[in-house]
Design an enzyme around this catalytic site. Structure first.
Site, mmCIF file in Angstrom:
data_model
loop_
_atom_site.group_PDB
_atom_site.id
_atom_site.type_symbol
_atom_site.label_atom_id
_atom_site.label_comp_id
_atom_site.label_asym_id
_atom_site.label_seq_id
_atom_site.Cartn_x
_atom_site.Cartn_y
_atom_site.Cartn_z
ATOM 1 N N LYS A 172 0.831 -1.214 0.000
ATOM 2 C CA LYS A 172 0.000 0.000 0.000
ATOM 3 C C LYS A 172 0.862 1.259 0.000
ATOM 4 C CE LYS A 172 -0.355 -0.598 4.960
ATOM 5 N NZ LYS A 172 -1.071 -1.311 6.023
ATOM 6 N N TYR B 196 15.289 30.050 8.009
ATOM 7 C CA TYR B 196 14.049 30.713 8.441
ATOM 8 C C TYR B 196 14.008 30.872 9.958
ATOM 9 C CZ TYR B 196 11.879 30.304 3.848
ATOM 10 O OH TYR B 196 11.576 30.424 2.524
HETATM 11 C C1 LIG Z 1 -0.224 -2.195 6.569
HETATM 12 C C2 LIG Z 1 -0.709 -3.519 7.054
HETATM 13 C C3 LIG Z 1 0.193 -4.561 7.318
HETATM 14 C C4 LIG Z 1 1.697 -4.375 7.216
HETATM 15 O O1 LIG Z 1 2.186 -3.721 8.344
HETATM 16 P P1 LIG Z 1 3.765 -3.574 8.597
HETATM 17 O O2 LIG Z 1 3.854 -3.038 9.966
HETATM 18 O O3 LIG Z 1 4.254 -2.598 7.571
HETATM 19 O O4 LIG Z 1 4.351 -4.910 8.428
HETATM 20 C C5 LIG Z 1 -0.318 -5.783 7.685
HETATM 21 N N1 LIG Z 1 -1.652 -5.975 7.814
HETATM 22 C C6 LIG Z 1 -2.543 -4.997 7.584
HETATM 23 C C7 LIG Z 1 -3.989 -5.260 7.749
HETATM 24 C C8 LIG Z 1 -2.103 -3.732 7.213
HETATM 25 O O5 LIG Z 1 -2.993 -2.769 6.983
#
Ligand SMILES: *Cc1c(COP(=O)(O)O)cnc(C)c1O
Length: 359
Positions: free
Chosen positions: A36, A255
């Site tokens: 994702k 800044y």
């Molecule tokens: C994002 C996600 C993961 C992966 O999590 P990590 O901490 O990056 O390994 C696993 N399961 C679900 C349901 C997620 O949304």
């Protein structure tokens, strides 16, 4: 003259190495590789193509799943939060996407859909994190309805998510696992619980499907910038020095004049800022790797630039390459210096950052 601007160097051999390490940590489990948010900033399609052995891919939005299919990815793809519109169900069916079901609305929509082929469903149960998932009391109702529906494949996967998997001493994880086991006791269905932290810390949570994200990219999901043996960073973020300036003691830089030099020194300006995804909250002293040493960030992070203290005896030149994180400088440490987490830093890599594959 041709100066480098912000560039993410992506090392796909590190990715496959990390995948192998994960397989050794959970030898019996199938791997749903989580891609994702543009493959955690590494490039969705690029990462998927580099993981031909992954058993499935996990995404959060249907557009991410469609982009994977458009890129020719044939493995199963799971929508980790399910679908958000009833009209998406036809798209799931047409593209062979699996969907999580975590609420009554999704259940009704699936049961009432007119489908030619049954869909693959992952049923999400809330075992204590209280984010997504059906309540344990709803389990048998959902289970019955899904098992009996011609719209649903018989091979349901039962899943839940851990709230504190990165805390090896948390009592919540054993409690969540016990509840998950109790609910699933009668079923021969496949189960899934483990994210990256659980892959590392809770072997009992591996079941038939693990769901690693961050660890695939070679980054630790554990607190205290604890690094992990056996994984290598996939992304190295670099840019270059675009100015080298001498300043006198007592001069302010950047800044708000937020940093004032205590002595005569040399200031380096590097072409990267929060417009590239470098964290604006990185504190003074956050390390930057330059010519084999660590130099401290000074002053505020700007949109397109940061300033570093090169010291009085600097021999650094315009055009020299600086590493912001990756090989030689752990992103875990940078995230901590910016009161953030590596997940956020990686996802925030912006569109203007160039991507280059490591040789
Ligand atoms: C994002 C996600 C993961 C992966 O999590 P990590 O901490 O990056 O390994 C696993 N399961 C679900 C349901 C997620 O949304």
């Amino acid at each position: 003259m041709a100066l480098h601007t912000a560039t993410a160097i992506i090392d796909l051999s590190a990715l496959t190495h990390n995948y192998q390490t994960i397989k050794t940590l959970a030898p019996k489990a199938k791997v749903l590789a989580v891609l994702k948010a543009n493959g955690y900033g590494h490039g969705l399609e690029r990462i998927a193509k580099a993981l031909p052995n992954a058993d499935a891919f996990g995404v959060a939005r249907i557009d991410e799943a469609l982009a994977l299919r458009a890129a020719g990815i044939v493995q199963p793809i799971v929508l980790l939060e399910g679908f958000f519109a009833d009209s998406d169900i036809a798209i799931l069916a047409a593209n062979n996407f699996a969907t999580v079901i975590h609420n009554q609305q999704q259940l009704s929509a699936i049961l009432n859909a007119k489908l030619e082929q049954p869909l693959k469903v992952w049923l999400k149960i809330d075992t204590g994190m209280h984010r997504l998932g059906i309540n344990p009391e709803q389990f048998s109702q959902f289970y019955q309805a899904l098992s009996q529906s011609p719209n649903v494949q018989k091979s349901l996967v039962l899943m839940s998510h851990l709230g504190c998997a990165d805390d090896k001493t948390a009592s919540t994880t054993p409690k969540q696992m016990a509840l998950f086991d109790a609910l699933c006791a009668d079923s021969k269905l496949e189960k899934s619980l483990a994210n990256s932290a659980a892959v590392l810390c809770w072997p009992e949570s591996h079941y038939q499907w693990i769901r690693p994200g961050l660890l695939l990219y070679g980054v630790s999901p554990l607190p205290q910038a604890e690094t992990i043996d056996g994984v290598k960073p996939v992304m190295t973020l670099q840019s270059s020095l675009i100015a080298v300036r001498e300043i006198a003691a007592g001069e302010a830089v950047g800044y708000g004049g937020a940093w004032v030099s205590k002595q005569k020194t040399t200031v380096g300006v590097i072409a990267i800022g929060y417009g590239d995804g470098y964290p604006r909250h990185a504190q003074n002293g956050t390390p930057v790797l330059l010519n084999g040493r660590r130099v401290p960030l000074i002053g505020r992070v700007s949109m397109d630039m940061i300033t570093v203290d090169l010291g009085q005896h600097s021999t650094d030149k315009i055009g020299d390459i600086a590493t912001l994180w990756g090989k030689g400088l752990n992103i875990e440490e940078i995230a901590q210096a910016a009161t953030s987490i590596p997940y956020e830093l990686l996802c925030n890599i912006s569109r203007r950052v160039k991507v280059q594959l490591a040789q």
